[in-house]
Design an enzyme around this catalytic site. Structure first.
Site: not given
Length: 782
Positions: A329, A347, A88, A235, A433
């Site tokens: 989710e 996304e 993160e 991902d 991302t």
């Protein structure tokens, strides 16, 4: 919308990491209740400000950008004694600093503003890079998942370094930021470490399927979780292979991506679904639900040039949003809610933007419009935008993650903007991302660092176009009718909005055989309620706490009397904190005291199955999980079933139930107030004192008298026989006479059952075990 969100953060939260939009204040780590791994994004470095900097430029807010850069340079410190997520911090903070530096440098070169800027953001990025490097100090080259910004990993003061596992995306989503940092700073060490981690993941792929798992051991490279998909946990590993080729021009990344992509399309993609499979046995799906993070994948397929499956999956996702307002989710393959939370994830908007740019179809502008309208209608609050706790109820969560500003508004603004309205040419940049902007010119203006060339052999059949992006080999026609043709077959996928078209009238008579499959038609996945019932004095069964079940462990619906246990008032013996039983810590600090007891465990930090296994190993006899979200309760939040961790859960045999926070508070208060409390864990329909009649199978058959001795069914099934002459069957039946006859039969049948029933057991009627036959007057349990 952006002004409302960003303005609220600056007014109510800055310099805190995040805004709490319901409380109208900042979230400061250590000052708010701990949320487990979620808080590892917070490093006391004004996260939301850093993450938002280059969004200000895209939205043409150049004055505000210059002011925000001054604030960041003046106020933000990176040497904090705090443990943060390497993943993160890399994508949000390091990426944010690099994207903002690129924008500041561009504006300075134009001579319009930022003339005072002297690469301060790049210097901060380099400092942060060095603070993240200790995470790579492993024998394999895969990074630790966490690092202390001040003390690193192995320092005794670091409070981390005991972890043994990391997710594939966590290890494989470093190359863009680290390579950009190396090429902008001239220090090759960052790109070298990121490449090494990617090399390890590539070498550890399953050679038969060319798939990777979800969690890997950072010391020996063995897979810990072997389920494979394109959503959470994996991902951005795939995303960064493709984008590393675009940013750095190194063919090895494109070759690896293409091999993985072929495997994904062979095993995981079942248009329009994207399902998780076992990496060693990829023909079998390992779960019946999908997570919202996979919504990025259609956008990646656009970069690949593979528009048809991108359109199919995106349309499926759009139908789910029309059914539930937002992407839950997690949702099942039947498009019901599996996990109702919605964190304002971007996304889906990201893929919508990519598809509009690829097709030019105004349909995707209307999809973007629906996103905007739903955010304003269901997420906007006076102090910003709040995450949705459950899409079924619309309740809010006091949370506005930094990615909402970094990504959502960037993609939506770009979706509706013309090139002439933007201060920069977006074709010159690649999105990380986290949607930070890195210039594709890095591959030519900044040569690769020494030792960072990875070679791979290509087949002679390939040509130059194989290595263009998007690939002209698979790029489909750029016209709206092409996309519409694909979408139309998925238009009513979830059943929402289906128009009724009557069939044309047909002449004649047909003999029809109808075969019907009965299934649940509710939106939500069926959940059988369980209870925790307090049965010792002074409760005596009157305190019944609604609980959620688990999809693994002991099936309490098959336990006639549930699981009973006396819980003692010495709460230190039975209560355990999730930090003591999660994936990265091999020890339970109170395992000896847990033996033979039902354990209480807070939700959070790791999967339910991980906690259950650890507590089972400690010989606990059951687990009551309690929600860590303060104030949650079963009246306002729908029950859900606890799920496993992707691996087999057949080894878990404990009874497991889940209490929301309010119900959990009742239980813990009872334990504090009384020396001991007897509890029952059981399904709600079996709770003591439940006076609903027990369902019975009643067989009715018409028979000749001589058949009774030969073919009559005996056993637990009650057989009622209508004898000839006793009841008239036909159109001329006298209703009053029929009812009188019927009542006589019912009374006789009930007396026979009562004669065979032992009523000395005081729990007999407490459980409501009395007969109610169809069409008979209800008999009181008294």
């Amino acid at each position: 919308m952006f002004d409302h969100a960003y303005g609220s953060y600056m007014k109510y939260a800055y310099p805190a990491d995040e805004l709490m939009p319901l409380s109208c204040k900042g979230r400061v780590r250590g000052q708010e209740p701990n949320r487990g791994d979620i808080d590892d994004s917070l490093g006391k470095f004004s996260l939301t400000l850093i993450d938002t900097l280059d969004t200000l430029v895209v939205l043409n807010k150049l004055d505000e950008f210059e002011n925000a850069v001054r604030k960041a340079v003046k106020d933000v410190r990176l040497d904090n004694d705090v443990v943060v997520s390497v993943f993160e911090t890399n994508i949000r903070v390091l990426g944010g600093l690099l994207g903002a530096h690129v924008m500041a440098d561009l504006l300075r070169q134009r001579g319009e503003r930022m003339q005072w800027y002297q690469d301060e953001l790049l210097h901060m990025a380099k400092e942060l890079g060095h603070r993240l490097l200790p995470a790579f100090n492993t024998t394999s080259g895969l990074p630790y998942p966490k690092v202390n910004l001040r003390y690193g990993v192995l320092n005794p003061l670091s409070r981390t370094g005991t972890e043994s596992d990391t997710c594939t995306a966590c290890a494989g989503t470093m190359i863009l930021e680290f390579a950009a940092l190396s090429r902008l700073s001239g220090e090759s060490v960052f790109e070298e470490h990121a490449r090494k981690a990617l090399d390890v993941l590539w070498e550890r792929r399953q050679r038969g399927s060319d798939l990777v798992g979800t969690v890997i051991n950072i010391h020996n490279g063995e897979w810990v979780r072997r389920d494979s998909g394109v959503g959470a946990g994996i991902d951005s590993y795939y995303e960064y292979l493709m984008k590393a080729y675009i940013l750095l021009g190194d063919n090895v990344f494109l070759e690896r991506f293409n091999i993985h992509y072929s495997a994904i399309m062979k095993y995981i993609s079942q248009p329009p679904l994207l399902l998780n499979v076992h990496m060693h046995n990829p023909t079998v799906s390992v779960r019946s639900w999908m997570d919202s993070l996979l919504a990025f994948f259609p956008g990646l397929q656009v970069l690949r040039g593979d528009l048809k499956p991108a359109i199919e999956t995106h349309e499926m996702l759009y139908q789910v949003t029309k059914q539930h307002k937002f992407l839950p989710e997690a949702f099942t393959t039947e498009f019901r809610v599996h996990w109702g939370q919605h964190l304002l994830r971007p996304e889906f908007a990201e893929s919508t933007y990519y598809l509009y740019k690829a097709t030019g179809d105004p349909y995707y502008l209307r999809v973007g419009q629906s996103i905007v309208e739903k955010l304003n209608a269901y997420a906007r609050v006076p102090c910003g935008f709040a995450a949705v706790q459950d899409v079924r109820t619309g309740t809010h969560e006091d949370r506005m993650d930094s990615f909402f500003l970094a990504e959502m508004f960037k993609y939506l603004y770009l979706l509706f903007s013309e090139k002439s309205q933007l201060p920069i040419n977006m074709d010159d940049y690649i999105f990380t991302t986290e949607a930070h902007l890195l210039p594709v010119s890095l591959s030519t203006t900044q040569p690769p660092c020494q030792g960072n060339i990875t070679t791979i052999t290509f087949s002679q059949e390939e040509d130059l176009f194989t290595h263009s992006c998007p690939s002209t080999e698979t790029l489909f026609p750029n016209n709206p009718s092409f996309a519409k043709t694909i979408r139309d077959s998925y238009k009513y996928l979830t059943g929402v909005g289906r128009a009724f078209h009557p069939l044309p009238e047909r002449k004649g008579v047909y003999r029809v055989k109808l075969v019907a499959e009965v299934s649940h038609t509710t939106e939500e996945e069926e959940v059988i309620p369980h209870v925790v019932q307090l049965i010792s004095p002074p409760f005596l069964g009157r305190t019944v706490l609604t609980a959620g079940p688990a999809k693994f462990g002991m099936d309490l619906t098959k336990q006639e009397h549930g699981v009973r246990h006396c819980m003692y008032s010495n709460m230190s013996q039975i209560i355990t904190h999730p930090m003591h039983i999660c994936l990265y810590n091999p020890c339970l600090t109170n395992s000896a005291e847990l033996k033979g007891h039902i354990a209480l465990a807070l939700r959070g930090d790791c999967m339910f199955a991980v906690k259950a296994r650890r507590l089972q190993e400690a010989e606990a006899i059951g687990v009551i999980f309690i929600d860590h979200r303060e104030g949650s309760n079963s009246d306002e939040t729908p029950l859900f079933q606890m799920v496993g961790d992707g691996d087999s859960t057949e080894d878990i045999t404990l009874p497991l139930v889940f209490l929301f926070s309010r119900e959990g508070g009742v239980l813990t208060a009872a334990l504090e107030d009384h020396h001991n409390v007897d509890v029952l864990l059981l399904s709600k329909e079996r709770q003591l004192g439940n006076e609903r009649p027990v369902g019975m199978n009643i067989k009715l058959r018409l028979a000749e008298e001589e058949e009774l001795d030969e073919g009559a069914t005996r056993g637990p099934t009650l057989e009622l026989v209508l004898e000839k002459g006793e009841v008239l069957i036909g159109e001329d039946v006298d209703v009053g006479q029929q009812r009188s006859q019927q009542n006589k039969m019912c009374t006789k049948a009930a007396e026979n059952v009562e004669a065979e029933t032992d009523i000395s057991d005081p729990y007999h009627f407490l459980n409501g075990l009395y007969l109610r036959a169809p069409h008979c007057p209800t008999r009181s349990p008294d």
